[in-house]
Scaffold this active site. Sequence first.
Site, short mmCIF file in Angstrom:
data_model
loop_
_atom_site.label_atom_id
_atom_site.label_comp_id
_atom_site.label_asym_id
_atom_site.label_seq_id
_atom_site.Cartn_x
_atom_site.Cartn_y
_atom_site.Cartn_z
N GLN A 198 35.24 33.40 44.34
CA GLN A 198 35.93 32.48 43.42
C GLN A 198 37.39 32.83 43.09
O GLN A 198 38.25 31.95 43.09
CB GLN A 198 35.14 32.35 42.11
N ARG A 246 34.50 34.85 58.57
CA ARG A 246 33.70 35.49 59.62
C ARG A 246 32.93 34.46 60.43
O ARG A 246 32.28 33.59 59.84
CB ARG A 246 32.71 36.48 59.00
N THR A 252 37.60 39.87 62.54
CA THR A 252 38.77 40.75 62.53
C THR A 252 38.41 42.20 62.85
O THR A 252 39.27 43.07 62.81
CB THR A 252 39.46 40.70 61.15
N PHE A 276 39.23 41.22 48.88
CA PHE A 276 38.14 42.07 49.37
C PHE A 276 37.88 43.20 48.39
O PHE A 276 38.71 43.50 47.54
CB PHE A 276 38.52 42.69 50.72
N VAL A 278 33.83 44.12 41.64
CA VAL A 278 33.74 43.44 40.34
C VAL A 278 33.47 41.94 40.51
O VAL A 278 34.07 41.30 41.38
CB VAL A 278 35.05 43.65 39.53
N GLU A 281 32.82 38.18 38.07
CA GLU A 281 33.28 37.51 36.85
C GLU A 281 32.86 38.20 35.54
O GLU A 281 33.70 38.57 34.72
CB GLU A 281 32.72 36.07 36.85
N ASP A 313 37.44 35.28 37.10
CA ASP A 313 37.70 34.83 38.47
C ASP A 313 38.83 33.80 38.52
O ASP A 313 39.90 34.05 39.05
CB ASP A 313 36.44 34.19 39.06
N GLY A 353 43.62 31.76 15.34
CA GLY A 353 44.99 31.74 14.82
C GLY A 353 45.04 31.68 13.31
O GLY A 353 44.09 32.03 12.62
N GLY A 354 46.17 31.21 12.79
CA GLY A 354 46.39 31.23 11.35
C GLY A 354 45.88 30.00 10.62
O GLY A 354 46.02 29.91 9.40
N GLN A 355 45.31 29.05 11.34
CA GLN A 355 44.77 27.84 10.69
C GLN A 355 43.25 27.89 10.84
O GLN A 355 42.73 27.67 11.93
CB GLN A 355 45.30 26.57 11.38
#
Length: 414
Positions: free
Chosen positions: A16, A37, A73, A96, A136, A138, A167, A246-248
Site C-alpha cells: 500500500q 515478479r 530481477t 521493499f 513494518v 500499517e 501506509d 485543538g482549542g475549540q
Amino acid sequence: MKALEGVKILDFTHVQSGPTCTQLLGWFGADVIKVERPGVGDATRKQLVDVPGADSLYFTMLNHNKRSLTLNTKTEEGKQVLERLVKECDVMVENFAPGALDRMGFGWERIQELNPRMIMASVKGFGPGPYEDCKVYENVAQCAGGSASTTGFLDGPPLVTGSQIGDSGTGLHLAFGIMTALYHREKSGRGQKVLAPMQDGVLNLCRVKLRDQQRLKAGPLREYSQFGEGIEFGEATPRAGNDSGGGQPGRILKCKGWESDPNAYTYFITQAAVWQKICDVIGKTEWKEDADFATPDARLPRLNEVFGAIEEWTMTKTKFEVMDICNPLDIPVGPILSMKELAEEPSLRATGTIVEVEHPERGSYLTVGCPVKLSDSPVEVVRSPLLGEHSEEVLEQLGYSADEIISMREAGAI
Ligand code: COA
C-alpha cells in the site's frame, strides 16, 4: 499537457504505502512502470479477493494509471532490463524490506553509477536507529508513530484508526519528497535519495499530540474532558476519546436514530465565536450570561455538562438536520458519514473524488480518485494494469527486439 508529463517512474513498490505514492504521480501524468515478479506480481493482487480469478479491489484501488512490466530481477536478463530502466527513468520508488535492494544488486551506490540524475525514493518502516532493519505494516507504524497511544478512550486500550496514516500517509509524504527532489534536480542536475520512514510520517501527523506532551509540564490539559472529570494526568499525552485536538472543544454526539443506526452521530464544535448562537439553538439562552458558561475558559471544566445539553438537542434531530440548522449559523458541525453514504454522495462523484472504473476481469467498481485538484492538470483515472499487461510495450520502448523479448520470456525473466 499533464503536470508530470515526461517524468518516468520506475515503480518497484508493492502493498500500500509505495503504490499510493506512485498512483498519485501517475494521476498527475507521470509514466509509471510498475515492475512485478513474473507469475506472482504485487501480493495484494490476490489478497482479500472478492471476485474469484480477478485482481482484488485492494490492488486495483491502489494501482491506477500505471503500466505493468513483469521482470525477475534476480535473473541475469532481468538485471540487464532493470539497468536500462534505471538509466531511462527519472525516479525509482521502492518499499521493499530493508536490505532487499542491496541484495538484488541495486543499492544507492549502483543506482548513482548508472544514472546520477536518478531520484531514489524509499518507504521504510523506521529511519536509521535500532529498528531500521524491521519489516513494518500499517498498524505497526500507527503504534510506533504515536497514533495508537493517543487514540481511543481514556479507560480503554490504545486503538488503531481506519485512516491508513502509516501506509497511505507515508506514501503522500514520499510523493512530496520526490517532487521536491525533482525540483532540486532542475537546479543541481543531480538526483538524490529520498527516505520516508513510516514511523516519522505517523509522528508528523500526530504533531499536536507531541505539542500536548510538552504542554503537560505547564499543568493539566484543560481542554481534555478528563480535566473537568477530575481525573489526574499521567506522564504522557493521554487518549482523549473524541475530544477535539485543538482549542475549540468538540465531541461526537448522538443524533435521532442512534439506537439502531451506528452512524447516527454528529461532530459538534463549540467554537467560541458562535457560543451565543449555540445557546439559542439548544434552548439554553441563560448560559449566555451565566459566568460558569459565558466564556471559553469557564466552560472547560464543564464540558460534560455543555455537551450533555447539546446532545439532548442533537438527539431530537437527524445528523443532516443538525447540519442544516447549524451551518447557516456558522456553527461547525459534521455528520458521521458511513462508507455507504460516501459511495453514494453525488457531489463526490461530480468532482472525481469517487470514480466508477471499468475493469476487464471484474466489471465496474468504485474507487477514490485523486483528492488533490489541479486546474491545469485534470486527472483521468485509468484502470489498474493486469499482471504484465505492458511488458512487451515497455521492453520495445527500451529498445528490445521481438526475438529478444521471446527469449527473455522463455528464460522466465519476464
Ligand atoms: N524479481 C525478483 N525478486 C523480487 C522482485 C522481482 N521483480 N520483487 C521483489 N523481489 C524480492 C525481493 O528482492 C525480496 O527478496 P530477498 O528477501 O531475497 O532479498 C523478496 O522479493 C521479498 O521482498 P520484501 O520487500 O521483503 O517483501 P515481504 O513480502 O517479505 O515484506 C513488507 C513486505 C511490506 C513487510 C516489506 O516489504 C517492508 O517492510 N517494506 C517497507 C515498509 C513498507 O512499505 N511497509 C508497508 C507496506 S504497505
